[in-house]
Design an enzyme around this catalytic site. Structure first.
Site, PDB file in Angstrom:
ATOM      1  CG  HIS A 187     -17.732  -6.664  11.448  1.00 41.38           C
ATOM      2  ND1 HIS A 187     -17.471  -5.340  11.206  1.00 41.38           N
ATOM      3  CD2 HIS A 187     -19.066  -6.836  11.238  1.00 41.38           C
ATOM      4  CE1 HIS A 187     -18.600  -4.725  10.879  1.00 41.38           C
ATOM      5  NE2 HIS A 187     -19.589  -5.614  10.893  1.00 41.38           N
ATOM      6  CG  ASP A 191     -11.330  -6.293  12.537  1.00 39.43           C
ATOM      7  OD1 ASP A 191     -11.906  -5.281  12.070  1.00 39.43           O
ATOM      8  OD2 ASP A 191     -11.585  -6.775  13.658  1.00 39.43           O
ATOM      9  CD  GLU A 218     -14.604   2.585   5.481  1.00 37.60           C
ATOM     10  OE1 GLU A 218     -14.713   2.541   6.729  1.00 37.60           O
ATOM     11  OE2 GLU A 218     -15.544   2.868   4.715  1.00 37.60           O
TER      12      GLU A 218
END
Ligand SMILES: [Mg+2]
Length: 301
Positions: A187, A191, A218
């Site tokens: 993750h 990001d 997203e």
């Protein structure tokens, strides 16, 4: 708001000596604007949107109360903080000033230290309010506008386009195989990848009226007022090329060995509602996904 930019204070007073004394006091720390009557005060307030107005109550023609009423009636100036300055030091005048929406009330003859302290206090409040408004409109991860901001501006721009008969283009951008990216790289990397896509959006969507927002997950949305389909699609293609040039590896993507996105766009058609335009862009995004991703589809007229 740029933190190093000086805040603007408008001094509206019919007495030239008062104007000058206040201006000399405030000039070292603020950008000072001057108005010698109520009409000028309204005109300068609308044109320069000062952070604070020092407003003399007793002026010929439009007095301070009337100026404040008109400021509040105009959405462009309604939120500007106002401090009344007046020789009327009777308590009922002070109460009246505060009741009609002044932030504060300073009685003449004024004390320089008190004026400076109150001005600084109210400008500090203005600064904090701006910061809160800014935070309420920004997506923390990407620094783009957030969905709330998009919703507000989209409605306003749609209305404007309808009224003016000007074009309005909208594009939805969805990172390809983002779940797989997160699963594969973790993750934190996901990001970073989203921030990279957001940077591409910011660098390609450049005109002041254009907006790039994070719509959710997203997915980004680009709102381009006064923009026909071809130049709007060009902006999205620019973003796609910029991301391709970054060549961010995506080993788990079904679309390409690098991070890519799919996008769908549409330009406002005659009689179309904001929701219909959004749905049209979304349908094009669906087409782009189903045609193999990593592409831009735009509704044809
Ligand atoms: Mg006066």
């Amino acid at each position: 708001m740029n933190p190093v930019e000086m805040q603007k204070v408008l001094i509206a007073d019919d007495d030239p000596v008062n104007r000058q004394v206040l201006a000399e006091l405030l000039k070292p720390e603020y950008t000072v604007l001057l108005a010698k009557n109520g009409e000028q005060a309204l005109e300068r307030a609308a044109r320069h949107t000062p952070d604070l107005i020092l407003l003399d109550v007793m002026m010929p023609d439009l007095d301070g109360f009337e100026v404040l009423r008109r400021l509040r009636a105009d959405p462009a100036t309604a939120a500007i903080a106002v401090i009344f300055i007046s020789g009327l030091d009777r308590p009922e005048d002070e109460a009246n000033g505060l009741k009609v929406g002044a932030a504060d009330y300073i009685a003449k003859p004024f004390n320089a230290t008190v004026v400076m302290a109150r001005v600084a206090l109210h400008l500090q409040v203005v600064r904090q309010q701006r910061l809160l408004e800014h935070l309420a409109h920004v997506d923390a991860l990407t620094g783009l506008a957030n969905r709330r901001r998009f919703d507000e501006l989209y409605e306003a721009e749609w209305q404007r386009a309808r009224r003016a008969g000007s074009p309005l283009s909208l594009a939805l951008v969805d990172v390809d195989c983002f779940k797989q990216y997160n699963d594969h790289y973790g993750h934190p990397a996901g990001d970073r990848a989203l921030r990279a896509v957001a940077r591409m959006a910011s660098s390609c969507v450049r005109r002041p009226a254009d907006l790039a927002a994070r719509y959710g997950g997203e997915e980004l949305v680009l709102l381009m007022p006064d923009t026909e389909a071809a130049p709007a699609e060009h902006v999205v293609q620019c973003m796609r090329a910029s991301l391709a040039a970054q060549a961010i590896a995506h080993a788990a993507s079904a679309a390409a060995p690098v991070l890519t996105f799919s996008a769908g766009g549409a330009t406002l058609a005659e009689g179309e509602t904001a929701a219909e335009l959004f749905a049209a862009a979304d349908a094009q995004l669906y087409r782009a996904k189903h045609a193999g991703r990593n592409r831009v589809e735009w509704r044809q007229r």
